[in-house]
Every structure is written in C-alpha cells, then in structure tokens.
Scaffold this active site. Structure first.
Site, PDB file in Angstrom:
ATOM      1  N   GLU A  24     -28.437  28.941  34.865  1.00 24.73           N
ATOM      2  CA  GLU A  24     -29.956  29.364  34.529  1.00 24.73           C
ATOM      3  C   GLU A  24     -29.496  30.940  34.611  1.00 24.73           C
ATOM      4  O   GLU A  24     -30.552  31.782  34.337  1.00 24.73           O
ATOM      5  CB  GLU A  24     -31.065  29.298  34.878  1.00 24.73           C
ATOM      6  CG  GLU A  24     -31.582  27.718  35.172  1.00 24.73           C
ATOM      7  CD  GLU A  24     -32.548  27.139  35.442  1.00 24.73           C
ATOM      8  OE1 GLU A  24     -33.425  27.657  35.262  1.00 24.73           O
ATOM      9  OE2 GLU A  24     -32.933  26.421  36.182  1.00 24.73           O
ATOM     10  N   SER A 155     -35.470  24.854  33.835  1.00 23.98           N
ATOM     11  CA  SER A 155     -35.485  25.371  32.412  1.00 23.98           C
ATOM     12  C   SER A 155     -35.328  24.316  31.239  1.00 23.98           C
ATOM     13  O   SER A 155     -34.751  24.271  29.952  1.00 23.98           O
ATOM     14  CB  SER A 155     -34.229  26.362  31.599  1.00 23.98           C
ATOM     15  OG  SER A 155     -34.853  27.514  32.563  1.00 23.98           O
ATOM     16  N   TYR A 221     -36.879  29.924  25.876  1.00 23.32           N
ATOM     17  CA  TYR A 221     -36.647  30.338  25.883  1.00 23.32           C
ATOM     18  C   TYR A 221     -35.792  31.890  24.198  1.00 23.32           C
ATOM     19  O   TYR A 221     -36.139  32.551  23.859  1.00 23.32           O
ATOM     20  CB  TYR A 221     -35.147  30.973  26.486  1.00 23.32           C
ATOM     21  CG  TYR A 221     -36.085  30.608  27.712  1.00 23.32           C
ATOM     22  CD1 TYR A 221     -36.264  30.918  28.682  1.00 23.32           C
ATOM     23  CD2 TYR A 221     -34.951  29.125  28.176  1.00 23.32           C
ATOM     24  CE1 TYR A 221     -36.576  30.859  30.022  1.00 23.32           C
ATOM     25  CE2 TYR A 221     -35.463  29.255  29.617  1.00 23.32           C
ATOM     26  CZ  TYR A 221     -36.402  29.745  30.564  1.00 23.32           C
ATOM     27  OH  TYR A 221     -36.194  29.824  32.190  1.00 23.32           O
ATOM     28  N   ARG A 260     -45.648  28.153  39.278  1.00 17.48           N
ATOM     29  CA  ARG A 260     -46.045  27.557  38.187  1.00 17.48           C
ATOM     30  C   ARG A 260     -45.671  26.366  38.417  1.00 17.48           C
ATOM     31  O   ARG A 260     -44.823  25.663  38.922  1.00 17.48           O
ATOM     32  CB  ARG A 260     -44.973  28.127  37.197  1.00 17.48           C
ATOM     33  CG  ARG A 260     -46.388  27.699  35.334  1.00 17.48           C
ATOM     34  CD  ARG A 260     -45.155  28.219  34.248  1.00 17.48           C
ATOM     35  NE  ARG A 260     -44.538  27.078  34.798  1.00 17.48           N
ATOM     36  CZ  ARG A 260     -42.830  27.603  34.056  1.00 17.48           C
ATOM     37  NH1 ARG A 260     -42.011  28.689  34.331  1.00 17.48           N
ATOM     38  NH2 ARG A 260     -42.346  26.343  33.451  1.00 17.48           N
ATOM     39  N   ASP A 262     -46.214  22.357  35.750  1.00 19.20           N
ATOM     40  CA  ASP A 262     -46.142  22.309  34.827  1.00 19.20           C
ATOM     41  C   ASP A 262     -46.774  20.800  34.596  1.00 19.20           C
ATOM     42  O   ASP A 262     -46.972  20.235  35.387  1.00 19.20           O
ATOM     43  CB  ASP A 262     -44.683  22.137  33.735  1.00 19.20           C
ATOM     44  CG  ASP A 262     -44.143  23.555  34.160  1.00 19.20           C
ATOM     45  OD1 ASP A 262     -44.221  24.431  33.971  1.00 19.20           O
ATOM     46  OD2 ASP A 262     -42.695  23.165  34.257  1.00 19.20           O
ATOM     47  N   GLU A 275     -43.982  19.083  37.832  1.00 19.69           N
ATOM     48  CA  GLU A 275     -42.946  19.572  38.760  1.00 19.69           C
ATOM     49  C   GLU A 275     -43.681  21.234  38.789  1.00 19.69           C
ATOM     50  O   GLU A 275     -44.581  20.938  38.056  1.00 19.69           O
ATOM     51  CB  GLU A 275     -41.868  19.211  38.432  1.00 19.69           C
ATOM     52  CG  GLU A 275     -41.296  20.372  37.482  1.00 19.69           C
ATOM     53  CD  GLU A 275     -39.825  21.038  36.602  1.00 19.69           C
ATOM     54  OE1 GLU A 275     -39.725  21.755  37.354  1.00 19.69           O
ATOM     55  OE2 GLU A 275     -39.650  19.593  35.589  1.00 19.69           O
ATOM     56  N   ASN A 277     -42.501  24.867  39.831  1.00 17.30           N
ATOM     57  CA  ASN A 277     -41.320  25.765  39.788  1.00 17.30           C
ATOM     58  C   ASN A 277     -41.942  26.847  40.654  1.00 17.30           C
ATOM     59  O   ASN A 277     -42.692  27.936  40.407  1.00 17.30           O
ATOM     60  CB  ASN A 277     -41.479  26.649  38.367  1.00 17.30           C
ATOM     61  CG  ASN A 277     -40.871  25.229  37.097  1.00 17.30           C
ATOM     62  OD1 ASN A 277     -40.227  25.270  37.514  1.00 17.30           O
ATOM     63  ND2 ASN A 277     -41.961  25.054  36.675  1.00 17.30           N
ATOM     64  N   GLY A 281     -39.716  31.846  35.487  1.00 17.10           N
ATOM     65  CA  GLY A 281     -39.488  32.543  34.442  1.00 17.10           C
ATOM     66  C   GLY A 281     -39.671  33.775  33.819  1.00 17.10           C
ATOM     67  O   GLY A 281     -41.790  33.855  34.406  1.00 17.10           O
TER      68      GLY A 281
END
Length: 320
Positions: A24, A155, A221, A260, A262, A275, A277, A281
């Site tokens: 990443e 990602s 992205y 964050r 998900d 999950e 994070n 990002g």
C-alpha cells in the site's frame, strides 16, 4: 519533547510517516501528502519521512514533538512502527502497538469480536500449504458465496468474492500473493457501510454504493463513480444498530486516535462487522476526510486535534 499546553495554539514539530515498502506504499504516500499539507496549513513545522529511505531507529528525533503515522499495511498498521516509537519514547498518533497488531490480523480481530459478542461473519483460517481437499472442505463448511482474503493486508488487496468452487483456486492465488495466511469468510449479501472514530468521538456514518461487486481497491481509490451517502433510506433503529456495532468493534480491539470500521448490512437488516482499520486512508477518495467534512471540521483542524490528543495521551501515560 517540549512542555506544551496540548489544547493551545503552540506550533508543533510534526514528522509525518508515509510510504514504506508495503503493498500500500502509493496510497500511503498520498495519505502522507494530505496530512502534511493540512498540518502545514495550521502553521505547524511538518516534515514527511519515508521509512523505506530513512532508518527510523537511528534517526535523530530531537526535532520532533509528535509523529503522525500515515503508513498503511505492514509495519505501519501491524504494530511495528508503533513499537519502535514506544521504545524511542516518541509520541505518535493512532492506536498503540498491541491494538494495532490485533486489528491488523483479520483472524485475531475476529476472534476478539466473537469473544466480545460483536457480530462478525463466520470464517475459517487457511494457509498456503493447505491441500486442495482441506481447502474445499473448509469452504463447504462456510458455504457459497464466500469471501477469500489475506489475513494481514489492507485496501481490499487480494480480496475476492467466490460464488462457486470452480472460482476458488484463482481467489486463493490472489490471496496468497499477499500473505501466507488467509480467511474464507461468509459473504454477507447486502449494503456496505463504514463509520470512523476520532479521539474517542464517533464520525458520521457513511453508506457506500459502487457498481463493482464490492468496495474493492479500485472503488476505494480510482473509481469516481463510487457514491458516498450521509442520508439513508433506513429506519432510525437500524441506523443506531450499525453505529453501535461500529463502536463495539472499536472498544473490543482497544483502538484509539483515528480508526474506521467496515460493516455490511444484510438483507434482513442485521449489521455485521468485517474489520477495523487503525490507519485508514487520508487521500482525496478516502472516507475519514469525507466524514470530517460532513461534520463541519476542516481537515487541518481535524488532524491537529489528533496530534494534540496524541501528545496529551503520551504525557498522561508518562505520569502514570
């Protein structure tokens, strides 16, 4: 480190860590550039450092009051850089090394979710040395459709939704390209959601809509057609359940700073945590900056609050 009034307007010397040598790297460089410019706009002295080109262990940290970590993937999110900064007694943003390591391993995080009563899809852990018979038996125990994903990667790299046994070998090859361990997880058919947290405060819930099969790397992205919604065609109790599940996932892993969650909402209206994070990002396509903007917080102020909170937390830990 200087003696700061953590909530005042003192100018801070900030090192933004971005880049690295994980899969990443390019996204990390973009996140680092965003954070660097935003913090500079607040009048701080900011330098961006790439661990791929500078040895953090031998670096002279006397010019740094706090490190802002924008390293995605291995070393940045798995507790590696956090452990080093802890040994060097350099304050840094985000979760500590233990919480980072726990969250980065999807299987370890899911075990913590299950122990804490946080609803997460059923899964089995797999390894690249598992034979085909064992893999197919494990897949059948989960049932199709299922998701194949690397155990430690971000990602959505190496993630595939598998709808039949014939598609499993290719999905496994993609997964094991990134990690020797992987998960086969129950696929939750439904809608995609995410919610962030910043310094203990929840950020606005976001629903994600994409023409792709799921919110994959390109949807995150590249694809400008991905839609991010802050108003929902849902009853308030369901919205509340999604938000409470996200908060419970943060608590179960002990994350801090910016993080964050998900989430998938199934067709019966039940939310499932996928999950968490610990270093999400910060690019132009990223969800945390969108949520901060939705909350009416300018990005420079948002990041400044984070580095000041990190300084304050570091100070309090040293006093205990």
């Amino acid at each position: 480190m200087a003696d700061f009034d953590f909530l005042s307007g003192d100018v801070l010397r900030i090192v933004v860590l971005a880049g690295g040598d994980s899969a990443e790297r390019e996204i990390s460089l973009q996140s680092g550039a965003t954070a660097t410019e935003a913090l500079k706009s607040r009048g701080h002295e900011v330098v961006q450092v790439d661990p791929a080109s500078e040895d953090l262990a031998t670096r002279d940290w006397s010019d740094c009051d706090v490190a802002f970590i924008a390293l995605h993937g291995t070393y940045g999110e798995d507790g590696g850089v956090q452990r080093l900064l802890e040994e060097l007694e350099v304050p840094y943003t985000g979760s500590d090394s233990s919480a980072s390591r726990l969250a980065f391993s999807k299987s370890a995080a899911k075990e913590r979710f299950l122990l804490s009563g946080v609803d997460t899809p059923a899964y089995v852990l797999i390894h690249e040395t598992d034979d085909a018979t064992s893999i197919h038996q494990k897949a059948n125990s989960i049932g199709y459709p299922l998701v194949v994903k690397p155990d430690a990667q971000g990602s959505s790299l190496g993630v595939t939704i598998v709808r039949s046994p014939e598609d499993l070998p290719q999905a496994l090859a993609r997964c094991f390209h990134y990690d020797c361990f992987g998960l086969m997880e129950q696929a939750i058919e439904g809608t995609e959601w995410t919610m962030g947290i910043a310094n203990g405060e929840p950020l606005p819930l976001i629903q994600i809509e994409s023409e792709r099969e799921f919110y994959d790397y390109d949807a995150k992205y590249v694809d400008d057609e991905t839609r991010f919604l802050f108003e929902f065609d849902l009853e308030s109790p369901t919205i509340g359940q999604i938000e409470q599940l996200a908060l419970a996932s943060f608590d179960s892993l002990g994350v801090s700073g910016i993080a964050r969650a998900d989430i998938r909402l199934d067709r019966f209206g039940k939310p499932w945590i996928l999950e968490v994070n610990t270093i999400p990002g910060f690019t132009s396509h990223s969800l945390i900056p969108m949520a901060a903007e939705q909350q009416g917080i300018e990005l420079g102020e948002f990041f400044e609050r984070t580095v000041r909170a990190a300084l304050q937390n570091s100070f309090l830990r040293r006093q205990n």
